[in-house]
Design a protein around this motif. Structure first.
Motif, mmCIF file in Angstrom:
data_model
loop_
_atom_site.group_PDB
_atom_site.id
_atom_site.type_symbol
_atom_site.label_atom_id
_atom_site.label_comp_id
_atom_site.label_asym_id
_atom_site.label_seq_id
_atom_site.Cartn_x
_atom_site.Cartn_y
_atom_site.Cartn_z
ATOM 1 N N PHE A 141 4.576 -40.024 -5.383
ATOM 2 C CA PHE A 141 5.317 -40.998 -4.578
ATOM 3 C C PHE A 141 6.007 -40.311 -3.407
ATOM 4 N N ALA A 142 6.437 -39.069 -3.634
ATOM 5 C CA ALA A 142 7.081 -38.320 -2.547
ATOM 6 C C ALA A 142 6.097 -38.096 -1.407
ATOM 7 N N GLN A 144 3.582 -39.963 -0.786
ATOM 8 C CA GLN A 144 3.376 -41.283 -0.185
ATOM 9 C C GLN A 144 4.467 -41.567 0.856
ATOM 10 N N GLU A 145 5.696 -41.214 0.505
ATOM 11 C CA GLU A 145 6.811 -41.422 1.421
ATOM 12 C C GLU A 145 6.609 -40.662 2.731
ATOM 13 N N VAL A 146 6.012 -39.496 2.628
ATOM 14 C CA VAL A 146 5.833 -38.675 3.817
ATOM 15 C C VAL A 146 4.727 -39.233 4.705
ATOM 16 N N ARG A 148 3.036 -42.315 4.578
ATOM 17 C CA ARG A 148 2.771 -43.742 4.826
ATOM 18 C C ARG A 148 3.097 -44.088 6.280
ATOM 19 N N GLU A 150 5.133 -45.980 7.788
ATOM 20 C CA GLU A 150 6.544 -45.926 8.188
ATOM 21 C C GLU A 150 7.198 -44.665 7.629
ATOM 22 N N GLY A 151 6.383 -43.695 7.239
ATOM 23 C CA GLY A 151 6.906 -42.492 6.582
ATOM 24 C C GLY A 151 7.347 -41.427 7.567
ATOM 25 N N LEU A 152 7.866 -40.363 7.002
ATOM 26 C CA LEU A 152 8.460 -39.285 7.783
ATOM 27 C C LEU A 152 7.509 -38.746 8.862
#
Lengths: 306, 364
Positions: A141-142, A144-146, A148, A150-152
């Motif tokens: 998931f981490a 994914q956060e990076v 995606r 709208e990610g980092l």
């Protein structure tokens, strides 16, 4: 003297019995948790699917046929099961790519650690293994956060003005590969490090002394000598990649299936346990074939170098 | 011995090497200068940590000098990486490539130089003959003995025909008998190939028997450079006299001196003739050294006298430890014969005759 020989034989028998007793727990676990279930899976693959999952106890090879072929709904003709073949292909190519990239990233890392002073190596190794202490789901998931939209990663590039629309990484094969490289990288670094640590760096100096450039030293001396580590690391990365489930599920977004997801599908929504079972066995066969090829290759390589 | 041409192969000029930073700084070499002649068997001799291996590694290119130049036939090679220097090394550990055969090891340097296959094959065969290893060419390096590995290491380093061959204590891992054999073998190879050998060792006997010239090193400095006979008979400083062979140190006072000779008065009052290191004009109190075999025992009439404290029998010779009358001790070494007519006993009063030209004044 006869009694002495008798005692010796008895001691030997006791010794053998003790060894069996000591290994019994491990043998039981291997049988009930690995060999037994594997047998059940093999049996299931030759049965018919039940209507609500489970199996009907009548012999059928349908499941095996449908691993690579599909029956047309209307005229019952057989054709290649494109979807399955695509998934097999994706699994194998993505796993190979993951292995190659893990090697490309892992090799310099392992070299770096192996050339640190002895007392700081443990720290570097510890840093490499830190991700292991974190749950796979959380790590995925981490990632994914990076990556995606709208990610980092995209936000930074957007803010810098390098791109005007987010780069679509998430839910692509690339996303799956990034995730797998991240997850399996330590499995490449550790065996590479283990064989590099044993490397005698005076041989590297000898290579330079005998007119070998940096690249030639790498190719002619370092690579042949750390080959066992390369083989071990590649196997350790390739095999779990092939059967990966969580990473493609989350980062592939259910559209880009890999073998693990396909198998899960058959046991779940697909309600086709025999197909799931035969796919599982197929995966196992691919893994074994890959292992054999690798061992063969590693073997001839070692022979060539005397 | 053939006349060595005086052309300089390696010229080390004011080389300093510092390892580490700040408080961990180690000055491995302190402004070292030495010229090594072409076709010479040159030895760097000294105890461990004296900087001899550091100097060798600078010439090989594994390390780079902090300051100074290293010229090879007039060209500064100090900044070049090792693979751009026509210099090869025989490593202390041999560092043979374990994944290659004996012949492949020897061919490695030639392959890296991109020589044609036919030339490489011919040269490898030639090298195998030179080190007498023809039968073992296809063996793995793990399957041969230490002495054989040593030969392969030599052949591998000689194959590319380097201008200079560096040898880093190559004999230290061999047992005594093999070491003696290899010493002769090395001299033969140097003679046959005509390549300049720079040999690093801490073994003074090895240095004396093999070298054309020796540089004695200590604590990052070269103390004396000279032929084995120079170094042994005319040590310039205490460290050299002490490190090489056994020796007697005597306090003395200067009486008179010319350019390279001096008269000194020993503690016993006797005045003897002594040689003086080049470019040194001693005065006042000095130390002179006399090798144990350059003096002999007598009943009387010697320059020194004392009481025989100890007799140590070595088979080939005998060491007589004498407590001198004025204090201090002196060792006399005498060749043994089977003539048993005259034998000194421990406790006897003895006189010591110092041979002509036996004494040497030290610079420090």
């Amino acid at each position: 003297m006869a009694s002495a020989a008798e005692t010796a034989r008895k001691a030997e028998r006791d010794d053998i019995r003790k060894r069996w007793l000591l290994s019994a727990p491990a043998l039981l676990i291997i049988f009930f948790a690995a060999a037994g279930p594997l047998g059940i899976v093999i049996v299931y693959s030759f049965l018919e699917p039940g209507s609500y999952g489970d199996v009907r106890w009548s012999f059928s090879t349908d499941a095996w046929v449908s691993v690579v072929l599909q029956r047309d709904i209307f005229d019952e003709t057989l054709s290649i099961a494109d979807a399955h073949v695509a998934i097999f292909w994706r699994s194998v190519t993505l796993s190979l790519a993951t292995t190659v990239f893990a090697f490309i990233f892992g090799f310099p890392t392992a070299y770096f650690i192996a050339t640190r002073p002895e007392r700081t190596r443990a720290l570097w190794l510890f840093l490499i293994t830190i991700p292991f202490w974190t749950n796979l789901l959380i790590r995925t998931f981490a990632i994914q956060e990076v990556i995606r939209n709208e990610g980092l990663f995209n936000i930074v590039l957007l803010k810098l003005g390098l791109i005007s629309t987010p780069i679509q990484i998430i839910y692509t094969d690339t996303a799956i590969m990034i995730g797998m490289i991240y997850v399996y990288l330590p499995l490449m670094v550790l065996p590479l490090y283990a064989s590099m640590e044993k490397l005698d760096f005076r041989l590297v100096e000898a290579g330079y002394d005998l007119y070998a450039t940096r690249f030639q030293v790498l190719r002619r001396i370092i690579l042949p000598m750390v080959k066992p580590g390369i083989v071990a690391g590649s196997i350790l990365v390739f095999i779990p990649s092939l059967g990966a489930y969580v990473t493609p599920r989350i980062l592939g977004g259910g559209r880009n299936l890999m073998l693990g997801n396909l198998i899960e599908l058959q046991f779940g929504q697909g309600r086709n346990w025999p197909l799931g079972a035969s796919l599982s066995i197929t995966l196992l066969i691919i893994v074994l074939a890959a292992l054999l090829i690798y061992i063969r290759y590693a073997g001839t390589g070692a022979r060539n170098h005397g | 011995m053939p006349e060595k041409p005086d052309q300089i192969a390696i010229d080390v000029r004011h080389v300093t090497k510092v390892f580490g930073f700040g408080p961990d700084k180690v000055h491995a070499l302190k402004d070292v200068s030495v010229a090594i002649r072409e076709n010479e068997f040159f030895t760097l001799l000294g105890p461990s940590g004296c900087g001899k291996t550091t100097l060798l590694r600078l010439i090989a290119g594994f390390d780079f000098p902090t300051d100074g130049e290293i010229l090879l036939h007039g060209q500064d090679i100090a900044p070049l990486p090792p693979y751009k220097r026509p210099v090869n090394t025989v490593f202390q550990s041999y560092a043979l490539f374990p994944h290659l055969t004996v012949a492949q090891n020897i061919a490695f340097g030639l392959e890296m130089l991109g020589r044609p296959r036919a030339e490489i094959d011919a040269r490898v065969s030639q090298m195998l003959t030179l080190v007498r290893m023809e039968e073992l060419r296809n063996r793995s390096t793990a399957q041969i003995s230490g002495g054989q590995q040593q030969r392969v290491a030599l052949a591998r380093a000689l194959a590319p025909q380097p201008k200079v061959l560096l040898l880093d204590e190559p004999l230290s891992a061999l047992d005594f008998k093999l070491r003696k054999e290899m010493q002769i073998e090395l001299k033969r190879l140097q003679h046959e190939t005509g390549i300049t050998f720079i040999f690093v060792t801490h073994d003074q006997e090895e240095a004396l028997t093999m070298s054309d010239r020796i540089a004695v090193m200590s604590a990052g400095n070269i103390l004396q450079v000279g032929s084995p006979k120079d170094i042994y008979d005319r040590p310039a400083v205490r460290f050299v006299a002490d490190f090489i062979g056994e020796t007697n140190f005597l306090e003395a006072a200067m009486v008179s001196s010319t350019k390279d000779r001096a008269s000194v008065r020993l503690g016993s009052g006797a005045v003897i003739d002594a040689s003086v290191p080049k470019g040194f004009s001693p005065s006042g109190k000095v130390t002179v050294v006399i090798r144990p075999e350059h003096a002999r025992l007598a009943d009387d009439g010697g320059e020194l006298s004392g009481r025989l404290a100890n007799i140590v029998y070595f088979g080939t010779d005998t060491h007589f430890h004498v407590d001198l009358d004025g204090g201090g001790s002196f060792i006399v070494r005498q060749q043994n014969t089977r003539d048993e007519s005259r034998r000194a006993q421990e406790g006897d009063k003895v006189s010591i005759v110092v041979g002509t030209g036996a004494a040497q004044v030290l610079r420090d």
